[in-house]
Design a protein around this motif. Sequence first.
Motif, PDB file in Angstrom:
ATOM      1  N   ASN A 201       0.810  -1.214   0.000  1.00 41.48           N
ATOM      2  CA  ASN A 201       0.000   0.000   0.000  1.00 41.48           C
ATOM      3  C   ASN A 201       0.849   1.272   0.000  1.00 41.48           C
ATOM      4  OD1 ASN A 201      -2.511   1.575   0.312  1.00 41.48           O
ATOM      5  ND2 ASN A 201      -1.740   2.020   2.355  1.00 41.48           N
ATOM      6  N   TYR A 202       2.105   1.171   0.449  1.00 38.54           N
ATOM      7  CA  TYR A 202       2.897   2.387   0.579  1.00 38.54           C
ATOM      8  C   TYR A 202       4.268   2.303  -0.085  1.00 38.54           C
ATOM      9  CZ  TYR A 202       5.396   6.306   2.716  1.00 38.54           C
ATOM     10  OH  TYR A 202       6.139   7.433   2.912  1.00 38.54           O
ATOM     11  N   LEU A 203       5.122   1.405   0.383  1.00 35.70           N
ATOM     12  CA  LEU A 203       6.530   1.467  -0.007  1.00 35.70           C
ATOM     13  C   LEU A 203       6.762   1.230  -1.494  1.00 35.70           C
ATOM     14  CD1 LEU A 203       9.272   1.978   1.407  1.00 35.70           C
ATOM     15  CD2 LEU A 203       9.624  -0.498   1.294  1.00 35.70           C
ATOM     16  N   ASN A 208       8.770   3.969  -6.128  1.00 38.40           N
ATOM     17  CA  ASN A 208       8.637   3.954  -7.586  1.00 38.40           C
ATOM     18  C   ASN A 208       9.114   2.629  -8.192  1.00 38.40           C
ATOM     19  OD1 ASN A 208       7.307   5.899  -9.038  1.00 38.40           O
ATOM     20  ND2 ASN A 208       9.055   7.270  -9.249  1.00 38.40           N
ATOM     21  N   GLU A 209       8.780   1.521  -7.546  1.00 35.43           N
ATOM     22  CA  GLU A 209       9.266   0.217  -7.990  1.00 35.43           C
ATOM     23  C   GLU A 209       8.344  -0.464  -9.000  1.00 35.43           C
ATOM     24  OE1 GLU A 209      11.613  -2.189  -4.919  1.00 35.43           O
ATOM     25  OE2 GLU A 209      10.228  -1.051  -3.662  1.00 35.43           O
ATOM     26  N   PRO A 263      18.889  -0.732  -9.671  1.00 33.57           N
ATOM     27  CA  PRO A 263      18.177   0.020 -10.723  1.00 33.57           C
ATOM     28  C   PRO A 263      17.511   1.287 -10.205  1.00 33.57           C
ATOM     29  CG  PRO A 263      17.734  -2.323 -10.932  1.00 33.57           C
ATOM     30  CD  PRO A 263      18.480  -2.156  -9.645  1.00 33.57           C
ATOM     31  N   ILE A 264      17.041   1.266  -8.951  1.00 34.27           N
ATOM     32  CA  ILE A 264      16.373   2.434  -8.396  1.00 34.27           C
ATOM     33  C   ILE A 264      17.275   3.659  -8.441  1.00 34.27           C
ATOM     34  CG2 ILE A 264      17.097   1.992  -6.005  1.00 34.27           C
ATOM     35  CD1 ILE A 264      14.345   2.909  -5.081  1.00 34.27           C
ATOM     36  N   TRP A 269      14.929   6.304 -10.465  1.00 36.96           N
ATOM     37  CA  TRP A 269      13.486   6.269 -10.268  1.00 36.96           C
ATOM     38  C   TRP A 269      13.006   7.335  -9.292  1.00 36.96           C
ATOM     39  CZ3 TRP A 269      12.956   0.275  -9.142  1.00 36.96           C
ATOM     40  CH2 TRP A 269      13.351  -0.434 -10.287  1.00 36.96           C
ATOM     41  N   LEU A 270      13.893   7.756  -8.369  1.00 29.91           N
ATOM     42  CA  LEU A 270      13.467   8.658  -7.298  1.00 29.91           C
ATOM     43  C   LEU A 270      14.212   9.991  -7.254  1.00 29.91           C
ATOM     44  CD1 LEU A 270      12.959   6.264  -4.242  1.00 29.91           C
ATOM     45  CD2 LEU A 270      11.212   7.457  -5.561  1.00 29.91           C
ATOM     46  N   GLY A 271      15.124  10.215  -8.170  1.00 25.97           N
ATOM     47  CA  GLY A 271      15.927  11.427  -8.102  1.00 25.97           C
ATOM     48  C   GLY A 271      17.149  11.286  -7.220  1.00 25.97           C
ATOM     49  N   LEU A 272      17.388  10.083  -6.698  1.00 25.11           N
ATOM     50  CA  LEU A 272      18.545   9.857  -5.823  1.00 25.11           C
ATOM     51  C   LEU A 272      19.862  10.007  -6.583  1.00 25.11           C
ATOM     52  CD1 LEU A 272      17.201   6.803  -3.793  1.00 25.11           C
ATOM     53  CD2 LEU A 272      17.493   9.141  -2.957  1.00 25.11           C
ATOM     54  N   LYS A 273      19.890   9.568  -7.827  1.00 22.37           N
ATOM     55  CA  LYS A 273      21.108   9.697  -8.617  1.00 22.37           C
ATOM     56  C   LYS A 273      21.420  11.170  -8.887  1.00 22.37           C
ATOM     57  CE  LYS A 273      23.517   7.955 -12.705  1.00 22.37           C
ATOM     58  NZ  LYS A 273      24.093   9.268 -13.061  1.00 22.37           N
TER      59      LYS A 273
END
Length: 326
Positions: A201-203, A208-209, A263-264, A269-273
């Motif tokens: 429901n959340y993670l 963004n997986e 890959p994340i 996927w999240l702007g972490l890179k």
Amino acid sequence: MKYLLPTLASLAASALSAALLEPWAVATDRDTQLPLVIWHGLGDDFEREGLQEIAALATKVNPGTYVHLIQLADTGSDDRQATFMGNLTEQLITVCEQLAADPILGSAPAVNALGFSQGGQFLRGYVERCNAPRVHNLVTFGSQHNGIAEFQSCSTGDWVCQGAEALLHAGRWTEFVQSRLVPAQYFRDPAELDAYLEHSNYLADINNERAHKNTTYAANLATLNRFAMFMFDKDTIAVPKESAWFADVNSTDGTVTPLRERPIYKEDWLGLKKLGDQDKLEFRTVPGQHMHLSEKVMEETFKEYFGPTDSSRSSPPRLIEQPGAQ
């Protein structure tokens, strides 16, 4: 859960009252003391003495800091229960509305955010889904950014915790549990990845997986000035402890895949890179067991991440990474 060692007990209650009543202030002609938003962890509540001491310490270290303690109920006991039982999607909407409605937070140029344990991945969700008021620096301690593969042990007589644990083991991927049990909504065992992607429901959404990527999540998180993730080096409560650094851990053989090899991160996927490329993503360690924090660690954190900021520019980006960690 007690956050600080007893050394903070001497902080006067009047210091906290001043912190909560004094609006964010201009420290100099250029430097602004931003408000601080704190989201506590599982089994804690906004009335807890340890959390009140942390708020007082924030103001002691950085005078003029307006501290907002996130709460999901009017009483401490109900707020604690909400850390175990509730729908995270609905809770996050409540927090987004709560922060947006605060006149001091809303009038500041930005806010800083501090998340303890599960409160860290919830604050990250706030940044991705709302971010109004905008978060400047985000700091998380022992947060389960890549989920948990085990539920924490409950103390004898803690019926709320024990009931939540029973639900998690009984049917963690059922709609009933995923819409009501908070820890189940960030449960992620790589051995059950298909079920997780389908039912979380959340993670799974906030990381963004799933196949469809929410570009807003990545865009919002990439606006952070600094994102510091602290991992407790002896943590046996949040399993796996490396989740605090977004690492993936094989539940069978214990193999750790660091964030930058996933890959994340590679596909951003999240702007972490993007944050990493700008030296705004920080991997830190703190000694000891989960949420065993000293006054010294908290003081250093408040000085480094939550001190006055030059309102005309962002703070200089830094990369602080433990050798061999990522």
